[in-house]
Design a protein around this motif. Structure first.
Motif, short mmCIF file in Angstrom:
data_model
loop_
_atom_site.label_atom_id
_atom_site.label_comp_id
_atom_site.label_asym_id
_atom_site.label_seq_id
_atom_site.Cartn_x
_atom_site.Cartn_y
_atom_site.Cartn_z
N ASP A 1 39.59 46.29 40.28
CA ASP A 1 38.55 47.29 40.08
C ASP A 1 37.63 46.92 38.91
O ASP A 1 36.40 46.96 39.03
CB ASP A 1 39.25 48.63 39.78
N VAL A 2 38.25 46.51 37.80
CA VAL A 2 37.47 46.12 36.62
C VAL A 2 36.57 44.93 36.95
O VAL A 2 35.38 44.92 36.62
CB VAL A 2 38.41 45.79 35.43
N LEU A 3 37.13 43.94 37.63
CA LEU A 3 36.34 42.74 37.96
C LEU A 3 35.21 43.09 38.93
O LEU A 3 34.08 42.62 38.78
CB LEU A 3 37.25 41.65 38.56
N TYR B 1 31.82 33.45 34.58
CA TYR B 1 32.17 34.85 34.33
C TYR B 1 33.43 34.99 33.46
O TYR B 1 33.90 36.11 33.24
CB TYR B 1 32.41 35.58 35.65
N ALA B 2 33.99 33.87 33.02
CA ALA B 2 35.31 33.93 32.36
C ALA B 2 35.30 34.86 31.15
O ALA B 2 36.15 35.75 31.03
CB ALA B 2 35.74 32.52 31.95
N GLU B 3 34.33 34.70 30.26
CA GLU B 3 34.33 35.49 29.03
C GLU B 3 34.11 36.98 29.32
O GLU B 3 34.77 37.84 28.76
CB GLU B 3 33.26 34.96 28.07
N LEU B 4 33.18 37.22 30.22
CA LEU B 4 32.90 38.60 30.62
C LEU B 4 34.17 39.26 31.17
O LEU B 4 34.52 40.39 30.80
CB LEU B 4 31.81 38.58 31.69
N ALA B 5 34.88 38.54 32.03
CA ALA B 5 36.09 39.08 32.64
C ALA B 5 37.15 39.39 31.59
O ALA B 5 37.78 40.46 31.60
CB ALA B 5 36.64 38.10 33.68
N VAL B 6 37.34 38.46 30.67
CA VAL B 6 38.38 38.66 29.65
C VAL B 6 38.04 39.89 28.79
O VAL B 6 38.89 40.74 28.52
CB VAL B 6 38.53 37.41 28.76
N ARG B 7 36.77 39.99 28.41
CA ARG B 7 36.36 41.13 27.57
C ARG B 7 36.56 42.47 28.30
O ARG B 7 37.08 43.42 27.73
CB ARG B 7 34.91 40.97 27.13
N ALA B 8 36.15 42.48 29.55
CA ALA B 8 36.26 43.73 30.32
C ALA B 8 37.72 44.13 30.51
O ALA B 8 38.09 45.30 30.38
CB ALA B 8 35.56 43.56 31.67
N HIS C 1 43.12 33.37 29.69
CA HIS C 1 42.21 32.69 30.61
C HIS C 1 42.45 31.19 30.51
O HIS C 1 42.92 30.68 29.50
CB HIS C 1 40.76 33.00 30.26
N ASP C 2 42.14 30.51 31.58
CA ASP C 2 42.45 29.09 31.68
C ASP C 2 41.29 28.39 32.37
O ASP C 2 40.97 28.70 33.52
CB ASP C 2 43.74 28.94 32.51
N LEU C 3 40.65 27.46 31.63
CA LEU C 3 39.51 26.72 32.22
C LEU C 3 39.94 25.30 32.58
O LEU C 3 39.11 24.45 32.86
CB LEU C 3 38.35 26.67 31.22
N ASP D 1 35.04 22.10 39.86
CA ASP D 1 35.62 22.06 38.51
C ASP D 1 35.21 23.27 37.68
O ASP D 1 35.73 23.50 36.60
CB ASP D 1 35.15 20.79 37.78
N LYS D 2 34.26 24.06 38.21
CA LYS D 2 33.71 25.17 37.42
C LYS D 2 34.39 26.48 37.76
O LYS D 2 33.72 27.44 38.21
CB LYS D 2 32.20 25.29 37.69
N ILE D 3 35.69 26.51 37.60
CA ILE D 3 36.42 27.74 37.91
C ILE D 3 37.24 28.17 36.69
O ILE D 3 37.46 27.38 35.77
CB ILE D 3 37.37 27.55 39.10
N ALA D 4 37.65 29.42 36.70
CA ALA D 4 38.48 29.95 35.61
C ALA D 4 39.57 30.81 36.22
O ALA D 4 39.37 31.46 37.24
CB ALA D 4 37.63 30.78 34.67
N LYS D 5 40.74 30.77 35.58
CA LYS D 5 41.82 31.65 36.03
C LYS D 5 42.03 32.69 34.93
O LYS D 5 42.24 32.33 33.78
CB LYS D 5 43.09 30.84 36.27
N ILE D 6 41.91 33.95 35.29
CA ILE D 6 42.04 35.04 34.33
C ILE D 6 43.29 35.83 34.68
O ILE D 6 43.52 36.13 35.86
CB ILE D 6 40.82 36.01 34.44
N SER D 7 44.11 36.14 33.69
CA SER D 7 45.37 36.82 34.00
C SER D 7 45.64 37.97 33.04
O SER D 7 45.29 37.90 31.86
CB SER D 7 46.54 35.84 33.90
N VAL D 8 46.28 38.99 33.57
CA VAL D 8 46.84 40.02 32.71
C VAL D 8 48.35 39.87 32.77
O VAL D 8 48.92 39.62 33.83
CB VAL D 8 46.42 41.46 33.12
N VAL D 9 48.98 39.97 31.61
CA VAL D 9 50.41 39.68 31.49
C VAL D 9 51.10 40.84 30.77
O VAL D 9 50.60 41.32 29.75
CB VAL D 9 50.62 38.39 30.68
N GLY D 10 52.24 41.25 31.28
CA GLY D 10 53.01 42.28 30.56
C GLY D 10 54.31 42.61 31.25
O GLY D 10 54.35 42.77 32.47
N LEU D 11 55.38 42.70 30.47
CA LEU D 11 56.69 43.08 30.98
C LEU D 11 56.66 44.45 31.65
O LEU D 11 57.37 44.69 32.62
CB LEU D 11 57.69 43.18 29.82
#
Lengths: 410, 410
Positions: free
Chosen positions: A361-363, A388-395, A257-259, A337-347
């Protein structure tokens, strides 16, 4: 005799005791038969203190002078580390960026390394010395000191490892390695034993804080084997290296995640060709890196253009956007300024379909609205409200990393 | 357009407000039509803090690394000063010692300037910029940073003034000028409006703290006109320049004292030729400057040899003296740190006889024992017990400076 570049961050050299501790680590490596080049950051807090001085005197201090001031932080650290090592009987010599020299372009406060002349380092190594190089800094063609920007010490370490054809580049830090998510947010996050350059680049650029993205790019380009590990113990950390088939078996390596970004929107732009080009060309000319871009569907000949930039560039980018907005007859400029970028990463995404669908779906199930989406072959990012950043990362961590059974959907 | 080199000491740039204050002074000079080169010391306290770091890590830290660490103090100050000036609308650029470059020998922590390449400074001046140079530092032929030793910023300023053929070299300090004696000891001490290089050299070397001796030597050699003045107001200070007939009319210009020396005595040395030569050659080879030397009258084939050195060199000098003592069969080595050197200085002594006699008379009347005497054409120095230093200075000031009627004896 293996040649190892060891980079120590600001926390690792944060006070005189810690500097002695780093010296002990280096001594042990030398006694184990390693040839060692150390790259050091400034003692933690120093860079911020020096920046504060500069910004107290001027709201927009001349970047050349900022570099002149800020680069002293590492210079102090390398000198002290050299003294500590010599006190332990290990011959050592410290070199600033210009003494190496590490040649860069002249974009002060965010310079790029152009060339490393490794002659002096090699000479000092041949004399049996540990060479301690100042991270984060270089010299431009005018003979002025430049800095590489935050986290630039990693880049120095990797670039030196490449130039010297070192066997390993060890990045010592205050965390044990790269995690599947930020452990402060997700207690279930696990250390990743091995990760590819590409995945790490996505993780780094998305805010995983462990390593700076440019340093991973460098490592990938020159195939520098990196070992990110704790400076406080001897445990194995995370290896960053070329991808292999084994790595592809995992669809999602981590959630980041990136704030640090701001969203800027040019409102009600006349929908004519060339306007977006004009805006982003102007931003590019000013060295502002734009990350995500969204253009809404045109409505009655007008459209909204949103983009994200690093928060540190947001004031400047907003000014530019306002100028362009005026020129092209747009209604105005909004900023969030109150935004977050959430990412899933994988080869593994390359071969495992359905990751994007599962992410949305999860979000959605958590009631989180998505403002923008961007994807690459190995990552999917969503822009959401910061709250919602923390919630999103946990989920997402639960869905993709912890629940192995449902990891691959298709 | 007059070219003026302005040197500001550590107190003058001791915090951000004072840096702004210096910038204001420089701005005023620029607006009055001066071309300005500024030389700055480190913010007061910084150099000591950095030295403390070095000596915490090692009792005898490598001098090359000490220079690497300590030289950052001025680098910070010049960058900040440049930012403060630019904030006031005055174009400025800061240059470290190696950026000028100021080339020195490689005697770290007490290097001597060999050559100044003034090309870049001239280019920057021609662009209409104020050039701010780091005092106290240079670069040796190996590309390593050197420092000139305590007070070296004065030397930098004068050497730059010479290299640039500047009209004036202004030394801004926290005192209003050079005084007839230390005003903290002698409340009647007066500011000296004009003093010759030669007198100033004797005053400086004898501890008048206002300017470092080497800088005055430099000034004398290249006929650089110096103006020592307060950085806190606009009053005239003390001009240091070539002597003229007018100056000779005063027998004694000032009384100085020096508590910075230690006396070392090699006891019961066999009185054979070559032994003193051996001792002082060995000390010289180790770069230890010996000040006063006294050899007692030989007694039964033995003699005592005493000499004084700067207290910072005393440990080292004592070690060397002990080695030589052993080699030549002397009885041992004594050391006394509680001594003071008191001197009367004045061009007029050349033409006014009787100063020495009067000085000894004054000290004798106060019951002060004299251990050693040294003289030059324009000064007489006596080595006495440290506890009598203030008494001696006051008595001599009263006799030579305050009591105009009896100033010239013969």
């Amino acid at each position: 005799m293996p040649l190892v570049v060891k980079k120590f961050g600001g926390t690792s050299v944060g006070n005189l005791d810690r500097i002695r501790n780093v010296a002990k680590k280096v001594k042990k490596a030398v006694e184990n038969g390693e040839k060692v080049v150390v790259v050091s950051s400034a003692m933690s807090g120093e860079t911020d203190k020096l920046l504060e001085y500069c910004y107290s005197l001027s709201k927009r201090p001349n970047p050349r002078e900022v570099d002149q001031v800020v680069s002293t932080g590492e210079q102090v650290a390398i000198g002290l580390l050299s003294i500590a090592l010599q006190e332990m009987g290990i011959p050592a010599v410290s070199l600033t960026g210009w003494q190496v020299p590490i040649e860069t372009d002249d974009i002060h406060t965010k310079a790029r390394i152009k060339h490393i002349n490794s002659k002096r380092i090699k000479e000092e190594l041949d004399k049996g010395k540990v060479v301690i190089v100042a991270g984060f800094q270089g010299i431009d063609k005018n003979g002025d000191i430049t800095t590489l920007g935050r986290g630039g010490s990693d880049t120095t370490a990797v670039a030196l490892a490449a130039a010297l054809k070192a066997d390993i580049c060890e990045i010592y830090t205050d965390v044990p390695g790269v995690f599947t998510a930020d452990p402060r947010i997700v207690p279930e996050a696990k250390k990743i034993p091995i990760i590819s350059y590409e995945e790490m680049m996505e993780m780094a650029s998305l805010g995983s804080k462990v390593m700076q993205i440019r340093s991973v790019e460098f490592a990938a380009k020159y195939k520098v084997k990196i070992h990110v590990r704790s400076s406080f113990n001897d445990e194995e950390g995370t290896w960053i290296m070329e991808e292999n088939e084994e790595m592809e078996k995992v669809a999602v390596r981590g959630i980041s995640h990136d704030l640090k970004e701001s969203k800027i929107t040019v409102v009600k732009v006349p929908d004519k060709p060339g306007i977006a080009a004009k805006l982003f060309k102007t931003l590019g000319d000013k060295n502002i890196v734009v990350d995500m871009i969204v253009q809404n569907v045109s409505h009655e000949g007008y459209t909204d253009i949103s983009f994200t930039v690093n928060k540190t560039d947001a004031d400047y980018a907003e000014d530019i956007a306002k100028e362009v907005a005026k020129e092209v007859g747009a209604a105005g400029v909004d900023r969030n300024d109150k935004i977050a970028k959430i990412s899933v990463v994988g080869l593994g995404m390359k071969t495992h379909a359905g990751t994007a669908g599962k992410m949305f779906d999860v979000l959605q199930k958590e009631g989180i609205n998505i403002y923008a989406i961007s994807t690459s072959e190995i990552k999917i990012s969503c822009l959401i409200d910061e709250k919602y950043a923390e919630l999103a990362v946990r989920a997402l961590h639960e869905a993709f990393i912890e629940d192995k059974d449902v990891m691959v959907i298709d």
